[in-house]
Scaffold this active site. Structure first.
Site, mmCIF file in Angstrom:
data_model
loop_
_atom_site.group_PDB
_atom_site.id
_atom_site.type_symbol
_atom_site.label_atom_id
_atom_site.label_comp_id
_atom_site.label_asym_id
_atom_site.label_seq_id
_atom_site.Cartn_x
_atom_site.Cartn_y
_atom_site.Cartn_z
ATOM 1 N N GLU A 113 -12.185 -7.468 -8.315
ATOM 2 C CA GLU A 113 -11.963 -7.520 -6.868
ATOM 3 C C GLU A 113 -10.731 -6.716 -6.496
ATOM 4 O O GLU A 113 -9.780 -6.637 -7.278
ATOM 5 C CB GLU A 113 -11.746 -8.970 -6.414
ATOM 6 C CG GLU A 113 -12.957 -9.582 -5.735
ATOM 7 C CD GLU A 113 -13.173 -9.099 -4.299
ATOM 8 O OE1 GLU A 113 -13.149 -7.872 -4.052
ATOM 9 O OE2 GLU A 113 -13.391 -9.951 -3.431
ATOM 10 N N ASP A 114 -10.747 -6.146 -5.302
ATOM 11 C CA ASP A 114 -9.580 -5.421 -4.823
ATOM 12 C C ASP A 114 -8.446 -6.371 -4.446
ATOM 13 O O ASP A 114 -7.315 -6.212 -4.870
ATOM 14 C CB ASP A 114 -9.949 -4.502 -3.640
ATOM 15 C CG ASP A 114 -10.813 -5.196 -2.597
ATOM 16 O OD1 ASP A 114 -11.102 -6.404 -2.738
ATOM 17 O OD2 ASP A 114 -11.215 -4.528 -1.629
ATOM 18 N N ASP A 117 -7.422 -12.878 -0.659
ATOM 19 C CA ASP A 117 -6.643 -13.302 0.491
ATOM 20 C C ASP A 117 -6.808 -14.822 0.584
ATOM 21 O O ASP A 117 -6.142 -15.565 -0.126
ATOM 22 C CB ASP A 117 -7.194 -12.534 1.696
ATOM 23 C CG ASP A 117 -6.364 -12.668 2.946
ATOM 24 O OD1 ASP A 117 -5.224 -13.099 2.845
ATOM 25 O OD2 ASP A 117 -6.864 -12.344 4.031
ATOM 26 N N PHE A 166 -0.942 -7.106 6.070
ATOM 27 C CA PHE A 166 -2.208 -6.377 6.015
ATOM 28 C C PHE A 166 -1.927 -4.981 5.452
ATOM 29 O O PHE A 166 -1.128 -4.233 6.008
ATOM 30 C CB PHE A 166 -2.848 -6.281 7.405
ATOM 31 C CG PHE A 166 -4.213 -5.676 7.343
ATOM 32 C CD1 PHE A 166 -5.311 -6.458 6.993
ATOM 33 C CD2 PHE A 166 -4.407 -4.321 7.576
ATOM 34 C CE1 PHE A 166 -6.577 -5.899 6.892
ATOM 35 C CE2 PHE A 166 -5.665 -3.757 7.483
ATOM 36 C CZ PHE A 166 -6.750 -4.549 7.142
ATOM 37 N N ARG A 179 -9.044 4.375 3.249
ATOM 38 C CA ARG A 179 -9.418 4.017 1.880
ATOM 39 C C ARG A 179 -8.974 5.090 0.880
ATOM 40 O O ARG A 179 -8.649 4.787 -0.261
ATOM 41 C CB ARG A 179 -10.943 3.874 1.766
ATOM 42 C CG ARG A 179 -11.515 2.663 2.479
ATOM 43 C CD ARG A 179 -12.953 2.447 2.030
ATOM 44 N NE ARG A 179 -13.741 1.619 2.924
ATOM 45 C CZ ARG A 179 -13.778 0.281 2.901
ATOM 46 N NH1 ARG A 179 -13.057 -0.374 2.026
ATOM 47 N NH2 ARG A 179 -14.531 -0.390 3.740
HETATM 48 P P1 IMP Z 1 -10.858 -13.516 1.401
HETATM 49 O O1 IMP Z 1 -12.213 -14.159 1.426
HETATM 50 O O2 IMP Z 1 -9.997 -13.996 2.551
HETATM 51 O O3 IMP Z 1 -10.130 -13.667 0.089
HETATM 52 O O4 IMP Z 1 -11.138 -12.009 1.744
HETATM 53 C C1 IMP Z 1 -10.894 -10.969 0.884
HETATM 54 C C2 IMP Z 1 -11.409 -9.692 1.509
HETATM 55 O O5 IMP Z 1 -10.760 -9.444 2.768
HETATM 56 C C3 IMP Z 1 -11.085 -8.506 0.623
HETATM 57 O O6 IMP Z 1 -12.104 -8.246 -0.303
HETATM 58 C C4 IMP Z 1 -10.871 -7.396 1.638
HETATM 59 O O7 IMP Z 1 -12.113 -6.785 1.932
HETATM 60 C C5 IMP Z 1 -10.358 -8.104 2.877
HETATM 61 N N1 IMP Z 1 -8.889 -8.041 2.959
HETATM 62 C C6 IMP Z 1 -8.020 -9.055 2.774
HETATM 63 N N2 IMP Z 1 -6.739 -8.667 2.943
HETATM 64 C C7 IMP Z 1 -6.799 -7.347 3.249
HETATM 65 C C8 IMP Z 1 -5.770 -6.351 3.531
HETATM 66 O O8 IMP Z 1 -4.553 -6.589 3.526
HETATM 67 N N3 IMP Z 1 -6.233 -5.088 3.788
HETATM 68 C C9 IMP Z 1 -7.560 -4.767 3.802
HETATM 69 N N4 IMP Z 1 -8.538 -5.663 3.529
HETATM 70 C C10 IMP Z 1 -8.166 -6.944 3.262
HETATM 71 MG MG MG Z 2 -13.463 -6.566 -0.730
#
Ligand code: IMP
Ligand code: MG
Length: 195
Positions: A113-114, A117, A166, A179
């Protein structure tokens, strides 16, 4: 405005340079950490022929660099998801728009995963993959924002902790832009207000 524009590589598109307030993690630091992660994974999965699974599109750059740093035989596959709505995303419900091609039953899976959050998206996907009976399932994530976490997830391989900001670049987007930057930065507040 007194931002540290000097830190932003001149090779970045001018429009992006103007929108970025500062670099959070530069390219060399990213690449050095990803090499270490790949070496650790290669040690742990030697002889196991793991399947790396990535969720498009944010993971694109990290996955490509991590795979090259992991010098053992391995397979790679992708999933694609979309949220039903912003509120359903908050609850972690996602729709699979592209599923895996490879059968992971009995295979060692490294879920890549990137960024984590809240962890809700990842939590949902891990639960789904567990129902397919992989031999093992571990997580490799490049960025973790632990202060935002809503569910308990402990990635086996972690690149960097990030503050609650962010960020864009290295695969991460704001409205599908930024990106293709090789580093990670934060956007200027006035850019976010204008767009
Ligand atoms: P989660 O379900 O809240 O953990 O969401 C994670 C997803 O939200 C990641 O895979 C990203 O696509 C997006 N995301 C969360 N934080 C960021 C950020 O700081 N920049 C860009 N995308 C983010
Ligand atoms: Mg993602």
């Amino acid at each position: 405005m007194s931002t540290s524009r000097k830190d932003i590589p001149e090779t970045a598109p001018e429009a992006y340079r103007q929108a970025i307030a500062r670099v959070i993690i530069d390219e060399a630091t990213l690449q050095a950490r990803i090499s270490e992660m790949g070496e650790a994974i290669a040690r742990d999965y030697e002889g196991k022929n793991p399947v790396f699974v990535g969720v498009l599109k944010g993971v694109l750059f990290f996955l490509a660099d991590l795979l090259q740093a992991t010098s053992i035989p391995l397979a790679v596959d992708f999933m694609s998801i979309s949220s039903y709505s912003p509120s359903s995303r908050e609850q972690g419900y996602v729709r699979i728009t592209k599923d895996l091609d490879i059968c992971i039953e009995g295979r060692h899976v490294v879920f890549v995963e990137d960024i984590i959050d809240t962890g809700l998206t990842l939590g949902y996907l891990l639960k789904l993959l567990r129902t397919r009976n992989p031999a093992s399932l571990e997580v490799a994530v490049l960025f973790d924002k632990p202060s935002r976490r809503l569910i308990d997830i402990h990635p086996r391989y972690l690149g960097f902790h990030l503050p609650d900001l962010f960020v864009v670049g290295y695969g991460l987007d704001y409205r599908e832009q930024f990106r293709n930057l090789p580093f990670v930065g934060v956007l200027r507040p006035d850019f976010l207000k204008l767009s």
